[in-house]
Write a protein that holds these residues in place. Structure first.
Motif, PDB file in Angstrom:
ATOM      1  N   ALA A  54       9.072  -3.676   3.958  1.00  0.00           N
ATOM      2  CA  ALA A  54       8.869  -3.072   5.279  1.00  0.00           C
ATOM      3  C   ALA A  54       9.016  -1.550   5.207  1.00  0.00           C
ATOM      4  N   ALA A  55      10.004  -1.077   4.456  1.00  0.00           N
ATOM      5  CA  ALA A  55      10.196   0.370   4.300  1.00  0.00           C
ATOM      6  C   ALA A  55       8.998   0.995   3.588  1.00  0.00           C
ATOM      7  N   LEU A  56       8.494   0.309   2.577  1.00  0.00           N
ATOM      8  CA  LEU A  56       7.322   0.799   1.862  1.00  0.00           C
ATOM      9  C   LEU A  56       6.105   0.819   2.781  1.00  0.00           C
ATOM     10  N   ALA A  57       5.941  -0.228   3.578  1.00  0.00           N
ATOM     11  CA  ALA A  57       4.820  -0.288   4.516  1.00  0.00           C
ATOM     12  C   ALA A  57       4.909   0.847   5.535  1.00  0.00           C
ATOM     13  N   MET A  74       0.170 -10.126  -2.411  1.00  0.00           N
ATOM     14  CA  MET A  74       1.575  -9.933  -2.662  1.00  0.00           C
ATOM     15  C   MET A  74       2.405 -10.927  -1.845  1.00  0.00           C
ATOM     16  N   GLN A  75       1.689 -11.812  -1.218  1.00  0.00           N
ATOM     17  CA  GLN A  75       2.349 -12.844  -0.415  1.00  0.00           C
ATOM     18  C   GLN A  75       3.327 -13.657  -1.251  1.00  0.00           C
ATOM     19  N   ASP A  89       1.566   1.184   6.785  1.00  0.00           N
ATOM     20  CA  ASP A  89       1.376  -0.268   6.860  1.00  0.00           C
ATOM     21  C   ASP A  89       0.392  -0.826   5.849  1.00  0.00           C
ATOM     22  N   ASP A  90       0.049  -0.066   4.821  1.00  0.00           N
ATOM     23  CA  ASP A  90      -0.899  -0.576   3.846  1.00  0.00           C
ATOM     24  C   ASP A  90      -0.482  -0.223   2.419  1.00  0.00           C
ATOM     25  N   PRO A  91       0.660  -0.773   1.958  1.00  0.00           N
ATOM     26  CA  PRO A  91       1.051  -0.455   0.577  1.00  0.00           C
ATOM     27  C   PRO A  91       0.129  -1.169  -0.406  1.00  0.00           C
ATOM     28  N   GLY A  92      -0.231  -0.481  -1.446  1.00  0.00           N
ATOM     29  CA  GLY A  92      -1.062  -1.083  -2.484  1.00  0.00           C
ATOM     30  C   GLY A  92      -0.240  -2.030  -3.333  1.00  0.00           C
ATOM     31  N   PRO A  93      -0.880  -2.949  -4.018  1.00  0.00           N
ATOM     32  CA  PRO A  93      -0.147  -3.936  -4.806  1.00  0.00           C
ATOM     33  C   PRO A  93       0.668  -3.324  -5.947  1.00  0.00           C
ATOM     34  N   VAL A  94       0.186  -2.245  -6.553  1.00  0.00           N
ATOM     35  CA  VAL A  94       0.968  -1.599  -7.610  1.00  0.00           C
ATOM     36  C   VAL A  94       2.236  -0.997  -7.019  1.00  0.00           C
ATOM     37  N   GLU A  95       2.107  -0.377  -5.854  1.00  0.00           N
ATOM     38  CA  GLU A  95       3.279   0.207  -5.196  1.00  0.00           C
ATOM     39  C   GLU A  95       4.280  -0.875  -4.795  1.00  0.00           C
ATOM     40  N   VAL A  96       3.781  -2.019  -4.336  1.00  0.00           N
ATOM     41  CA  VAL A  96       4.666  -3.134  -3.975  1.00  0.00           C
ATOM     42  C   VAL A  96       5.428  -3.605  -5.212  1.00  0.00           C
TER      43      VAL A  96
END
Length: 109
Positions: free
Chosen positions: A16-19, A1-2, A24-31
């Motif tokens: 940052a809020a999602l993390a 997701m970089q 500290d480990d949001p999945g790519p779908v959640e991102v």
């Protein structure tokens, strides 16, 4: 997701809020879903189409990976938008993203 954080640095507070919420480990779908939420807000105000254009460029890069395209771009991002929001970004998306959007339209998602 970089690629999202590089092309859309304005998304960093949302990331940052999602993390924080996910340990500290949001999945790519959640991102991608969180990016959709932030993008929907930008679409509502239309104050800076450059941000939305950069989101679309990030989506197109993600969509270049066939293994991630439908899940992340289609279900994670596009499906999280309302139909009028999808219509709002349609003119700005690249060909891979548009194909996914058209596919979602065809199946009624």
């Amino acid at each position: 997701m970089q690629v999202i954080l590089v092309l859309v640095p304005e998304f960093l507070p949302g990331y940052a809020a999602l993390a924080d919420a996910t340990g500290d480990d949001p999945g790519p779908v959640e991102v991608c879903a969180e990016l959709a939420s932030v993008t929907a807000g930008w679409l509502a105000t239309r104050q800076d189409d450059d941000r939305i254009a950069r989101v679309c460029r990030a989506l197109e890069q993600i969509a270049s990976d066939p293994g991630a395209a439908v899940e992340l771009v289609g279900l994670g991002f596009l499906d999280a938008l309302e139909p009028h929001e999808q219509d709002g970004i349609r003119p700005m998306v690249g060909p891979r993203t548009r194909a996914i959007l058209d596919e979602l339209d065809d199946v009624g998602l």
